[in-house]
Scaffold this motif. Structure first.
Motif, PDB file in Angstrom:
ATOM      1  N   ILE A   1       0.812  -1.217   0.000  1.00 40.08           N
ATOM      2  CA  ILE A   1       0.000   0.000   0.000  1.00 40.08           C
ATOM      3  C   ILE A   1       0.847   1.270   0.000  1.00 40.08           C
ATOM      4  O   ILE A   1       0.580   2.200  -0.778  1.00 40.08           O
ATOM      5  CB  ILE A   1      -0.984  -0.013   1.185  1.00 40.08           C
ATOM      6  N   PRO A   2       1.893   1.377   0.846  1.00 44.72           N
ATOM      7  CA  PRO A   2       2.710   2.597   0.767  1.00 44.72           C
ATOM      8  C   PRO A   2       3.388   2.780  -0.589  1.00 44.72           C
ATOM      9  O   PRO A   2       3.681   3.910  -0.990  1.00 44.72           O
ATOM     10  CB  PRO A   2       3.756   2.391   1.879  1.00 44.72           C
TER      11      PRO A   2
ATOM     12  N   SER B   1       0.231   3.654  -3.143  1.00 43.09           N
ATOM     13  CA  SER B   1      -0.661   4.760  -2.778  1.00 43.09           C
ATOM     14  C   SER B   1      -0.424   6.032  -3.591  1.00 43.09           C
ATOM     15  O   SER B   1      -1.382   6.761  -3.877  1.00 43.09           O
ATOM     16  CB  SER B   1      -0.552   5.055  -1.278  1.00 43.09           C
TER      17      SER B   1
END
Length: 266
Positions: free
Chosen positions: A247-248, A251
């Motif tokens: 996700i990081p 994103s």
């Protein structure tokens, strides 16, 4: 006017009907929880008989029933302490003991022999699942972000095992395949970690104001499981396993999505 015997009888009957209806609605979520536990118990039995694919299907059904009982409880307003404890006990059977037995029978090829490494790793799974559920029940922080779980939820961890069985169950049998134990040990340790995993309870809530995101996700999963069930299961299970890392990274790509589309899907 003073109440007559007839009006008193009518009010008594109406009150009894309302009380019966409330009790029936309060029982409804527990029926889904019971179905969750039944599928988990059946998965244990068929794992012992060597029916590994069927056991994985039953664990998958347990996940569906586990999601459904929470949604139904919120829908009918029947979230109770009994329901929460009963759900945790069912989860320990379905997502604690069942995946451990499934993985052990695959690793040991169904032979009832002393296998210390398999025993220790599979017991690690059961212990971590129990600790995860106990911590979830006893940790009540009103300031915590409800969008996230602390530690990998046990249904998500069980999903890694059953997706692996579907994808390469035939290659998982045998004591020389120690990588099978990593499929058990890694999710087990993540269950008791302090890593945050996304919670999708708000997405399946019947009171969600904009259900477009969950509808789109449900349609995508239906299409995926219809066309390529094994690949879809692996992507979902391992994608969730690696979500705290992925996700990081991805994103920043969310900035490319139009604001109007993000508003609809949020």
């Amino acid at each position: 006017m003073p109440p007559t015997r007839r009006t008193a009888t009518v009010e008594f009957v109406r009150g009894s009907v309302r009380g019966t209806r409330r009790r029936a609605l309060a029982t409804l979520p527990s029926l889904f929880t019971l179905a969750n536990m039944m599928c988990g118990f059946a998965a244990i039995l068929v794992s012992i008989r060597g029916q590994y694919t069927l056991a994985a299907v039953l664990v998958g059904l347990s996940i569906v029933f586990d999601i459904t009982d929470g949604a139904v409880a919120r829908l009918v307003g029947a979230v109770t302490p009994f329901g929460l404890q009963f759900d945790s006990l069912a989860d320990l059977v379905s997502f604690g003991i069942s995946p451990a037995v499934l993985a052990f029978t695959l690793f040991s090829e169904g032979r009832d022999e002393w296998d210390p490494l398999g025993w220790v790793v599979c017991f690690l799974w059961v212990a971590c699942a129990a600790i995860r559920l106990a911590r979830f029940n006893t940790t009540i922080d009103p300031t915590a972000d409800k969008r996230y779980f602390i530690g990998m939820p046990s249904p998500g961890a069980a999903g890694v095992v059953l997706a692996s069985v579907f994808a390469f169950g035939d290659q998982m049998q045998g004591r020389d395949r120690l990588w099978v134990l990593l499929i058990v040990a890694v999710p087990a340790l993540l269950m008791v970690s302090n890593i945050r995993f996304r919670s999708f309870r708000s997405l399946v809530s019947p009171r969600s104001g904009k259900p477009y995101g969950i509808i789109a996700a449900a349609l995508a999963m239906v299409v995926g499981f219809s066309l390529a069930p094994v690949v879809t299961g692996i992507v979902l299970a391992y994608g969730y396993l690696l979500a705290p890392v992925l996700i990081p990274v991805v994103s920043p790509l969310a900035r490319l999505v139009p604001d109007r589309l993000k508003e609809l899907l949020t």
